[in-house]
Design an enzyme around this catalytic site. Structure first.
Site, PDB file in Angstrom:
ATOM      1  N   THR A 218      10.168  29.338 -50.792  1.00 57.37           N
ATOM      2  CA  THR A 218       9.027  29.801 -50.003  1.00 57.37           C
ATOM      3  C   THR A 218       9.312  29.833 -48.508  1.00 57.37           C
ATOM      4  OG1 THR A 218       8.168  27.553 -49.904  1.00 57.37           O
ATOM      5  CG2 THR A 218       7.320  28.938 -51.681  1.00 57.37           C
TER       6      THR A 218
ATOM      7  N   THR B  68      14.291  25.934 -39.095  1.00 62.59           N
ATOM      8  CA  THR B  68      13.499  26.477 -40.216  1.00 62.59           C
ATOM      9  C   THR B  68      12.131  25.813 -40.060  1.00 62.59           C
ATOM     10  OG1 THR B  68      14.129  24.639 -41.645  1.00 62.59           O
ATOM     11  CG2 THR B  68      15.536  26.601 -41.767  1.00 62.59           C
TER      12      THR B  68
ATOM     13  N   TYR C 227      15.602   9.527 -45.379  1.00 60.01           N
ATOM     14  CA  TYR C 227      16.095  10.911 -45.496  1.00 60.01           C
ATOM     15  C   TYR C 227      17.620  10.919 -45.568  1.00 60.01           C
ATOM     16  CZ  TYR C 227      17.103  15.799 -44.678  1.00 60.01           C
ATOM     17  OH  TYR C 227      17.588  17.083 -44.817  1.00 60.01           O
TER      18      TYR C 227
ATOM     19  N   ARG D 156       5.944  25.266 -54.173  1.00 57.27           N
ATOM     20  CA  ARG D 156       4.538  24.950 -54.478  1.00 57.27           C
ATOM     21  C   ARG D 156       3.599  26.039 -54.001  1.00 57.27           C
ATOM     22  NH1 ARG D 156       4.970  19.338 -51.425  1.00 57.27           N
ATOM     23  NH2 ARG D 156       6.090  20.839 -50.147  1.00 57.27           N
TER      24      ARG D 156
HETATM   25  P1  NDP Z   1      11.901  24.423 -45.101  1.00 60.70           P
HETATM   26  O1  NDP Z   1      10.847  23.410 -44.819  1.00 60.70           O
HETATM   27  O2  NDP Z   1      11.842  25.716 -44.372  1.00 60.70           O
HETATM   28  O3  NDP Z   1      11.956  24.708 -46.678  1.00 60.70           O
HETATM   29  C1  NDP Z   1      11.827  23.666 -47.599  1.00 60.70           C
HETATM   30  C2  NDP Z   1      11.559  24.229 -48.987  1.00 60.70           C
HETATM   31  O4  NDP Z   1      11.474  23.131 -49.916  1.00 60.70           O
HETATM   32  C3  NDP Z   1      10.249  24.976 -49.075  1.00 60.70           C
HETATM   33  O5  NDP Z   1      10.435  26.174 -49.801  1.00 60.70           O
HETATM   34  C4  NDP Z   1       9.334  24.040 -49.846  1.00 60.70           C
HETATM   35  O6  NDP Z   1       8.442  24.761 -50.680  1.00 60.70           O
HETATM   36  C5  NDP Z   1      10.331  23.282 -50.729  1.00 60.70           C
HETATM   37  N1  NDP Z   1       9.785  22.013 -51.171  1.00 60.70           N
HETATM   38  C6  NDP Z   1       9.537  20.908 -50.425  1.00 60.70           C
HETATM   39  N2  NDP Z   1       8.955  19.962 -51.186  1.00 60.70           N
HETATM   40  C7  NDP Z   1       8.833  20.481 -52.446  1.00 60.70           C
HETATM   41  C8  NDP Z   1       8.297  20.013 -53.662  1.00 60.70           C
HETATM   42  N3  NDP Z   1       7.747  18.788 -53.784  1.00 60.70           N
HETATM   43  N4  NDP Z   1       8.328  20.813 -54.743  1.00 60.70           N
HETATM   44  C9  NDP Z   1       8.865  22.041 -54.657  1.00 60.70           C
HETATM   45  N5  NDP Z   1       9.390  22.557 -53.529  1.00 60.70           N
HETATM   46  C10 NDP Z   1       9.369  21.778 -52.435  1.00 60.70           C
HETATM   47  O7  NDP Z   1      13.272  23.686 -44.805  1.00 60.70           O
HETATM   48  P2  NDP Z   1      14.808  24.142 -44.956  1.00 60.70           P
HETATM   49  O8  NDP Z   1      14.943  25.512 -45.467  1.00 60.70           O
HETATM   50  O9  NDP Z   1      15.470  23.782 -43.702  1.00 60.70           O
HETATM   51  O10 NDP Z   1      15.257  23.078 -46.050  1.00 60.70           O
HETATM   52  C11 NDP Z   1      15.910  23.415 -47.251  1.00 60.70           C
HETATM   53  C12 NDP Z   1      16.827  22.261 -47.615  1.00 60.70           C
HETATM   54  O11 NDP Z   1      17.814  22.121 -46.611  1.00 60.70           O
HETATM   55  C13 NDP Z   1      16.157  20.903 -47.729  1.00 60.70           C
HETATM   56  O12 NDP Z   1      16.704  20.214 -48.831  1.00 60.70           O
HETATM   57  C14 NDP Z   1      16.543  20.198 -46.427  1.00 60.70           C
HETATM   58  O13 NDP Z   1      16.563  18.808 -46.567  1.00 60.70           O
HETATM   59  C15 NDP Z   1      17.932  20.762 -46.243  1.00 60.70           C
HETATM   60  N6  NDP Z   1      18.492  20.724 -44.900  1.00 60.70           N
HETATM   61  C16 NDP Z   1      17.837  21.270 -43.839  1.00 60.70           C
HETATM   62  C17 NDP Z   1      18.416  21.245 -42.582  1.00 60.70           C
HETATM   63  C18 NDP Z   1      17.743  21.789 -41.367  1.00 60.70           C
HETATM   64  O14 NDP Z   1      18.077  21.359 -40.251  1.00 60.70           O
HETATM   65  N7  NDP Z   1      16.822  22.737 -41.502  1.00 60.70           N
HETATM   66  C19 NDP Z   1      19.744  20.683 -42.387  1.00 60.70           C
HETATM   67  C20 NDP Z   1      20.345  20.135 -43.570  1.00 60.70           C
HETATM   68  C21 NDP Z   1      19.739  20.184 -44.770  1.00 60.70           C
HETATM   69  P3  NDP Z   1       6.864  24.460 -50.809  1.00 60.70           P
HETATM   70  O15 NDP Z   1       6.426  23.759 -49.567  1.00 60.70           O
HETATM   71  O16 NDP Z   1       6.244  25.814 -50.994  1.00 60.70           O
HETATM   72  O17 NDP Z   1       6.768  23.624 -52.041  1.00 60.70           O
HETATM   73  C1  8X3 Z   2      18.517  18.019 -41.610  1.00 59.48           C
HETATM   74  C2  8X3 Z   2      19.387  17.746 -40.443  1.00 59.48           C
HETATM   75  O1  8X3 Z   2      19.933  16.042 -38.638  1.00 59.48           O
HETATM   76  O2  8X3 Z   2      17.597  16.646 -38.921  1.00 59.48           O
HETATM   77  O3  8X3 Z   2      19.133  17.591 -42.772  1.00 59.48           O
HETATM   78  O4  8X3 Z   2      18.670  15.236 -40.502  1.00 59.48           O
HETATM   79  S1  8X3 Z   2      18.864  16.337 -39.620  1.00 59.48           S
END
Ligand code: NDP
Ligand code: 8X3
Length: 257
Positions: free
Chosen positions: A17, A190, A155, A40
């Site tokens: 999403t 993001t 985290y 969700r």
């Molecule tokens: P976003 O918040 O933009 O996207 C997160 C996604 O996870 C959404 O689509 C959300 O969907 C889904 N999600 C969260 N909780 C649930 C749940 N309980 N059930 C189903 N879906 C869920 O963040 P990012 O795109 O940045 O994050 C994607 C991944 O990358 C995550 O695992 C994050 O930890 C990881 N990450 C992000 C970094 C960053 O700096 N952005 C760096 C390193 C890793 P919805 O809310 O519709 O359920």
């Molecule tokens: C997301 C990157 O540095 O905010 O995984 O934890 S950080």
């Protein structure tokens, strides 16, 4: 001789999403990959489906409901059953408080989503890939799983699980033609920080201010690169961060440049 790039046939993307998941869906669709998209927020999944020409199956699903996750994947429509790519992307951070100041519910939600949810999806889909001798799991870990920072506590712990689980899973899959990759991004803009700071946009924006930031589409390009490597190549870990970000170790000097 260079062997051909791989084109995934049916991909599951959790957390489609927003952020990395959404951008990856748009890119895989251009390759003709059929998509199973989860999250969700149903409306966002439907909006995304409307922008995509390949067949899409939507699963409105809370990863914390592991029974629902198991049931959803056990009952995929016929055309979507032969999954050969699982992108375990959904996840979140809640807060940057020291653990002693953190709400236990936030810690437990991170564990339920980032660890237990990812495991539930993997348990549901891996046996089929092993039986078909074809598959690839791409887990979205993080630099947070390798480098500690103040307030990262739970985290960072959940992402350490994802980073390490990816490597250990590879050992189980030797000879099965099922690949496992873990992409480990640093700070990427993001909705991640909006969620982490519970809608406090000013705090969220601060995370990406004052340096040459990276955005979600750049990580999605790398996820697609991982997914399209020829079948005999397994890129195991891919750590990536903005040029202007670097680990600060234990910061023993107290100097933060
Ligand atoms: P976003 O918040 O933009 O996207 C997160 C996604 O996870 C959404 O689509 C959300 O969907 C889904 N999600 C969260 N909780 C649930 C749940 N309980 N059930 C189903 N879906 C869920 O963040 P990012 O795109 O940045 O994050 C994607 C991944 O990358 C995550 O695992 C994050 O930890 C990881 N990450 C992000 C970094 C960053 O700096 N952005 C760096 C390193 C890793 P919805 O809310 O519709 O359920
Ligand atoms: C997301 C990157 O540095 O905010 O995984 O934890 S950080």
């Amino acid at each position: 001789m260079t062997l051909p790039l791989y084109t995934p046939s049916v991909a599951v993307i959790t957390g489609a999403t927003s952020g990395f998941g959404r951008e990856t869906a748009l890119r895989l669709a251009k390759l003709g990959t059929k998509l199973i998209l989860t999250g969700r927020r149903t409306e966002r999944l439907q909006d995304l489906q409307n922008q995509i020409d390949t067949p899409v199956h939507i699963l409105t699903q809370d990863l914390c409901d592991t029974a629902q996750v198991a049931s959803d994947f056990a009952n995929l429509p016929d055309a979507f059953q032969d999954v050969d790519l699982v992108i375990n992307n959904a996840g979140l951070a809640l807060g940057v408080n020291a653990l002693q100041d953190k709400d236990v519910a936030d810690s437990l939600t991170m564990v339920d989503t980032n660890i237990k949810g990812l495991l539930a999806v993997t348990h549901a889909l891996l046996p089929g890939m092993v039986a078909r001798k074809k598959g690839h799991i791409i887990n979205v870990g993080s630099t947070a799983g390798t480098f500690s920072y103040t307030g990262g506590n739970t985290y960072c712990g959940t992402k350490a699980f994802v980073n390490h689980f990816s490597g250990t899973l590879r050992a189980d899959l030797k000879g099965k033609n099922v690949r496992v990759s873990c992409i480990e991004p640093g700070n990427i803009e993001t909705e991640f920080s909006d969620v982490r700071f519970k809608g406090d946009k000013d705090k969220a924006d601060t995370v990406y201010a004052g340096y040459r930031k990276m955005v979600g589409s750049e990580i999605a390009d790398m996820i697609v690169w991982l997914a399209t490597q020829p079948e005999h190549i397994n890129v195991t870990h891919l750590e990536v961060m903005p040029t202007d970000q670097a680990p600060n170790g234990l910061n023993c000097t107290g100097i933060d440049t």
